[in-house]
Design an enzyme around this catalytic site. Structure first.
Site, PDB file in Angstrom:
ATOM      1  N   ASP A  34     -12.986  -8.399   7.045  1.00  0.00           N
ATOM      2  CA  ASP A  34     -14.401  -8.197   6.717  1.00  0.00           C
ATOM      3  C   ASP A  34     -14.701  -6.700   6.583  1.00  0.00           C
ATOM      4  O   ASP A  34     -15.827  -6.305   6.261  1.00  0.00           O
ATOM      5  CB  ASP A  34     -15.341  -8.900   7.708  1.00  0.00           C
ATOM      6  N   ASP A  73     -10.711 -13.047   7.635  1.00  0.00           N
ATOM      7  CA  ASP A  73     -11.682 -12.745   8.682  1.00  0.00           C
ATOM      8  C   ASP A  73     -12.884 -13.660   8.536  1.00  0.00           C
ATOM      9  O   ASP A  73     -13.462 -13.750   7.447  1.00  0.00           O
ATOM     10  CB  ASP A  73     -12.172 -11.296   8.498  1.00  0.00           C
ATOM     11  N   LYS A 102      -9.356 -15.238  11.382  1.00  0.00           N
ATOM     12  CA  LYS A 102      -9.482 -14.332  12.528  1.00  0.00           C
ATOM     13  C   LYS A 102     -10.926 -14.320  13.004  1.00  0.00           C
ATOM     14  O   LYS A 102     -11.844 -14.296  12.187  1.00  0.00           O
ATOM     15  CB  LYS A 102      -9.032 -12.925  12.166  1.00  0.00           C
ATOM     16  N   GLU A 104     -13.588 -12.558  16.212  1.00  0.00           N
ATOM     17  CA  GLU A 104     -13.684 -11.437  17.161  1.00  0.00           C
ATOM     18  C   GLU A 104     -14.234 -11.912  18.505  1.00  0.00           C
ATOM     19  O   GLU A 104     -15.135 -12.752  18.554  1.00  0.00           O
ATOM     20  CB  GLU A 104     -14.622 -10.361  16.595  1.00  0.00           C
ATOM     21  N   GLU A 171      -7.824  -3.513  18.819  1.00  0.00           N
ATOM     22  CA  GLU A 171      -8.330  -2.377  18.041  1.00  0.00           C
ATOM     23  C   GLU A 171      -8.856  -1.278  18.963  1.00  0.00           C
ATOM     24  O   GLU A 171      -9.662  -1.519  19.868  1.00  0.00           O
ATOM     25  CB  GLU A 171      -9.453  -2.849  17.090  1.00  0.00           C
TER      26      GLU A 171
HETATM   27  O1  KIV Z   1     -11.676  -6.264   8.971  1.00  0.00           O
HETATM   28  C1  KIV Z   1     -10.599  -5.693   9.197  1.00  0.00           C
HETATM   29  O2  KIV Z   1     -10.024  -5.019   8.342  1.00  0.00           O
HETATM   30  C2  KIV Z   1     -10.036  -5.825  10.534  1.00  0.00           C
HETATM   31  C3  KIV Z   1      -8.888  -4.940  10.872  1.00  0.00           C
HETATM   32  C4  KIV Z   1      -9.393  -3.576  11.102  1.00  0.00           C
HETATM   33  C5  KIV Z   1      -8.112  -5.453  12.015  1.00  0.00           C
HETATM   34  O3  KIV Z   1     -10.497  -6.599  11.308  1.00  0.00           O
END
Ligand code: KIV
Length: 253
Positions: A34, A73, A102, A104, A171
């Site tokens: 994202d 994401d 993914k 968070e 991160e």
């Molecule tokens: O959105 C993204 O690019 C990420 C990475 C920084 C891990 O979540």
């Protein structure tokens, strides 16, 4: 790969040509991040990108990839509102060509991870600096500095592993903290600004390719100066067209 001690090499990508090049170059995992909000749309945070954009980018990336694992994401509010919405939205990414999603954070997200995994949707976790929580965190600074924050990071990591995550992004945390988490988990950790001890590394493609002069993060190594190259190429074209040098005989019928 973790068991064999092989590093897992990941980058973000958001479109067909870059995904194709990354795949040909041997990248193991492509994250349709994202971070597209920042590096494709020029937005200040990742909070303002939505499902439609992320699904489009996933489809474009999938068209260019033969080998790498594609992880998409889940954008802000696509998995927090209800378990049903989370399953439906995650499913859209798999339909668009991703093999995993993914999310968070931990806490309330653990139940979502369990549900997605139950429905056959592989999930990658993301702890440390979680950009969707930027306002709660008060900025993009280094996380897990105090001992109690480090303990929390470790217990959240263990909970995400137990909930069924197949990998975990860490991160912007101190290298020694990432090392401790990496040693404690069975699943691989993928670091960004988390030092050399993680099982893999990820960077935002535009940052490592040097698209933008202004983005000079300590944890990013710039492997090219693409922004400068593109600017020079375009300036050459502008000068040629204005001077009547292009198209010449060679490029005309
Ligand atoms: O959105 C993204 O690019 C990420 C990475 C920084 C891990 O979540």
């Amino acid at each position: 790969m973790k068991a064999r001690g092989e590093k897992i090499v990941c980058l973000t990508a958001y479109d067909f040509p870059m995904a194709k090049i990354l795949d040909q170059a041997g990248i193991d995992l492509i994250l349709v991040g994202d971070s597209a909000a920042n590096v494709v749309y020029g937005m200040a945070t990742t909070l303002t990108i939505g499902m439609e954009e992320m699904v489009y980018h996933t489809r474009a990336v999938a068209a260019g990839v033969k080998r790498a694992l594609i992880v998409s994401d889940m954008p802000f509010l696509s998995y927090q509102v209800s378990l049903e919405r989370a399953v439906e939205n995650a499913g859209r990414f798999l339909q668009a060509g991703a093999s995993a999603v993914k999310v968070e954070g931990a806490g309330p997200v653990l139940e979502t991870v369990r549900r997605l995994v139950e429905y056959g949707i592989p999930v990658m976790g993301h702890l440390g600096l979680t950009p969707q929580a930027v306002h709660k965190l008060g900025g993009y600074r280094l996380q897990a500095r105090k001992p109690e924050e480090q303990e929390r990071l470790l217990s959240d990591s263990i909970e995400l592993e137990k909930a069924g995550c197949f990998a975990l992004v860490l991160e912007k945390v101190p290298a020694e903290v990432a090392k401790m988490v990496t040693m404690r988990l069975q699943i691989p950790t993928i670091g960004i600004g988390a030092g050399p001890h993680c099982d893999g590394q990820v960077l935002v493609l535009q940052d490592m390719l040097g698209f933008f002069e202004e983005s000079q993060f300590k944890f990013v190594k710039r492997y090219a100066e693409i922004g400068q190259m593109v600017r020079q190429a375009v300036m050459g074209y502008v000068a040629d067209v204005r001077a009547g040098r292009f198209p010449d005989e060679e490029h005309s019928f």
